[in-house]
Scaffold this motif. Structure first.
Motif: not given
Length: 337
Positions: A181, A183, A213, A216, A309, A319
């Motif tokens: 993933t 972000t 961040n 996230a 990210g 995301y």
């Protein structure tokens, strides 16, 4: 006349990092026994959980009371011309290392290099103001710091945070079958290169670089993630190579699934690629199956990001998934399709 800070430095942002291959050679002898013989002396009431071995984002030490301290430092030359925005970006970037480990920043100290006979000190104050405001937004104290008279302007922070030692996110904890993933979209590097050379301002790049961040990281922890890193100067491919190598897996990237900032492809097509991005690609090339992707697409995947990210091994709601981790393939940490 306005002052363009980016013109006072040879590089910009995380693209001015020492190339990853050279850096690994420098630190390669620092993880073993003491050069004078014997092990490092024990430290009372502290246990090193994350050090140099895996090339992770921050150091982590367990102390008494079931708490882990997370420590990091990050600074760089101007990535944008606006002093206040540069301060905000540098602070968000330094805090990111703590978030990448699953921690919460607690206190930071400023690191400032300034050509005091060349640039007004009022601009330095704006840099510090930007850093302070981002740290405050993160709930992190800023308590002084250190400054030097420097031929090039540089700014960043040393940050200390806390984490649950049982819920760390490390770059060596990936396992086959986990999705990857990302972000934040890529493309910060090529847009910053265009800004440095032309003066064009890209609000979408500034917004991405100043975004913390924090959310996230919290979402990744809530989803049960134990493996993550942030994407900065070594680009997506460089940081993913380090994660896959440390975890003993091979990472597969679906190039079509990777998101990019608006105007990033145009900046690439117009030739605004930093030397750092090219070095990133050269570094990972011997360890990767790059498929049939065009060189330009590979340069975007290796684009040197500043305050990028998080790259998380695991599915995190909200995301995009850009690939997955596979069982280790001999001599290959990356495969691109």
């Amino acid at each position: 006349m306005s002052i363009r800070l980016t013109q006072y430095a040879h590089g910009g942002g995380c693209a001015c990092k020492i190339p990853p291959g050279e850096l690994e050679q420098i630190v390669s002898g620092l993880t073993g026994p003491s050069p004078t013989g014997g092990a490092a002396p024990p430290v009372a009431n502290a246990e090193l959980l994350v050090g140099l071995d895996g090339g992770d984002d921050a150091a982590v030490v367990r102390i008494t009371g079931g708490t882990a301290l997370v420590a990091t430092a990050d600074f760089f030359t101007p990535v944008v011309d606006d002093a206040y925005d540069w301060g905000r970006i540098a602070a968000a970037n330094a805090l990111s290392d703590v978030y990448a480990m699953g921690g919460t920043p607690v206190v930071a100290v400023n690191l400032l290099g300034w050509p005091r006979d060349v640039l007004p000190m009022e601009l330095a104050a704006e840099v510090l103001r930007g850093g302070l405001e981002v740290a405050r937004a993160a709930g992190c104290h800023v308590a002084g710091g250190h400054s030097v008279d420097d031929p090039e302007p540089k700014y960043g922070m040393a940050v200390t945070g806390v984490a649950d030692p049982a819920r760390l996110m490390r770059n060596d904890a990936g396992r086959p079958g986990l999705p990857l993933t990302l972000t934040k979209p890529l493309g910060i590097g090529v847009l910053n290169s265009r800004h440095k050379r032309t003066g064009e301002v890209f609000p979408q790049a500034v917004a991405a670089m100043t975004e913390l961040n924090r959310d996230a990281s919290a979402a990744a922890l809530a989803a049960g993630a134990t493996c993550a890193t942030d994407v900065t100067g070594f680009g997506l491919l460089g940081h993913l190579h380090k994660l896959a190598r440390a975890s003993g897996v091979t990472a597969r990237v679906d190039a079509a699934a990777v998101p990019y900032l608006e105007d990033a492809r145009k900046a690439l097509a117009d030739g605004f690629v930093s030397g750092g991005s090219r070095r990133n690609l050269d570094w990972v090339r011997p360890h990767a199956d790059l498929g049939t992707l065009h060189e330009d697409e590979l340069l975007l995947l290796a684009d040197a990001q500043t305050s990028g990210g998080l790259l998380i091994a695991g599915e995190v709601p909200g995301y995009p998934i850009i690939g997955e981790l596979l069982p280790a393939q001999e001599g290959r940490t990356l495969t691109i399709r």
